[in-house]
Design a protein around this motif. Structure first.
Motif: not given
Length: 195
Positions: A181-185
Motif C-alpha cells: 500500500g505504499d507507492t510513490s507518485f
C-alpha cells in the motif's frame, strides 16, 4: 500555513485558467511562513522568476490557457519550519478569456516512498518503446503503466513495451513500490510510436 519537517513532500491539485496568453497566469509556490504577500506587489508573482526562498510548484512557469488539469509536484524541505502554500493569479486587466484561475482538490503529502527520477526513452519503433529510470531510495520494485492497457510490476529499472500500435501516443507512468500500500507518485512521459 503548514509546519513541515525536513523531508520530501508532494502536492497535487486540479487547476484551470484562461486569461490572456502572455499577461495572465497562475503561479503556485511554497514560501517561508514569514512571507507577506499583497495584491499587485511583485513578491515574485508578477514575474516568471520566483525569489530564491520560494519553491515553484507549477513546473517553474506560467499556468494558463487550460481547462481542468491535474498537476503533481514533488519538492524537498531542507529546513524544518512553517511554510505557506500560495496560489497566485496575475491578471493585467487588458483582455483575455474567462474564467480566471480556479483550484480544486489540493492534497499535500509527506512522501515515504520517493518517485523514480530521470525517466528516459531509449528506443521507439512502430510496435515497441524501451525506457529506463533511476530509483531515488531503497525500492526494488516498480509499477509500469502504458495507457492503462499495459500495467506490470518489474524489478529492473528498465522496461520494453512490445506489441504496441504504430503511430499511437502512449502515456507512460512509473511508480516505485516501497511496501504494501505504499507507492510513490508517478514519473511520467508521453511518446508516440513510429508510423
Amino acid at each position: 500555513a503548514f509546519t513541515l519537517a525536513a523531508g520530501e513532500y508532494a502536492v497535487s491539485y486540479d487547476w484551470q485558467a484562461q486569461g490572456e496568453s502572455t499577461w495572465d497566469y497562475l503561479r503556485v509556490f511554497m514560501a517561508p511562513g514569514a512571507t507577506t504577500l499583497a495584491a499587485d506587489v511583485d513578491g515574485g508573482i508578477a514575474t516568471t522568476t520566483l525569489p530564491a526562498t520560494y519553491m515553484a510548484l507549477d513546473g517553474g512557469g506560467k499556468l494558463n490557457l487550460s481547462s481542468w488539469t491535474t498537476r503533481q509536484e514533488v519538492f524537498s524541505i531542507d529546513t524544518a519550519g512553517t511554510y505557506i502554500l500560495v496560489f497566485a493569479w496575475r491578471n493585467d486587466g487588458s483582455a483575455g478569456t474567462q474564467p480566471p484561475a480556479a483550484i480544486d482538490n489540493v492534497v499535500l503529502t509527506a512522501l515515504t516512498c520517493p518517485a523514480p527520477s530521470a525517466l528516459a526513452i531509449d528506443n521507439i519503433t512502430t510496435d515497441s518503446i524501451a525506457f529506463h529510470w533511476s530509483p531515488r531510495g531503497e525500492e526494488t520494485e516498480w509499477v509500469v503503466n502504458l495507457n492503462d492497457s499495459i500495467v506490470v510490476t518489474v524489478t529492473d529499472t528498465f522496461y520494453v513495451a512490445e506489441g504496441l500500435t504504430a503511430a499511437t501516443s502512449y502515456a507512460i507512468s512509473v511508480r516505485a513500490v516501497c511496501g504494501d500500500g505504499d507507492t510513490s507518485f508517478a514519473s511520467t512521459a508521453t511518446v508516440h510510436t513510429e508510423c
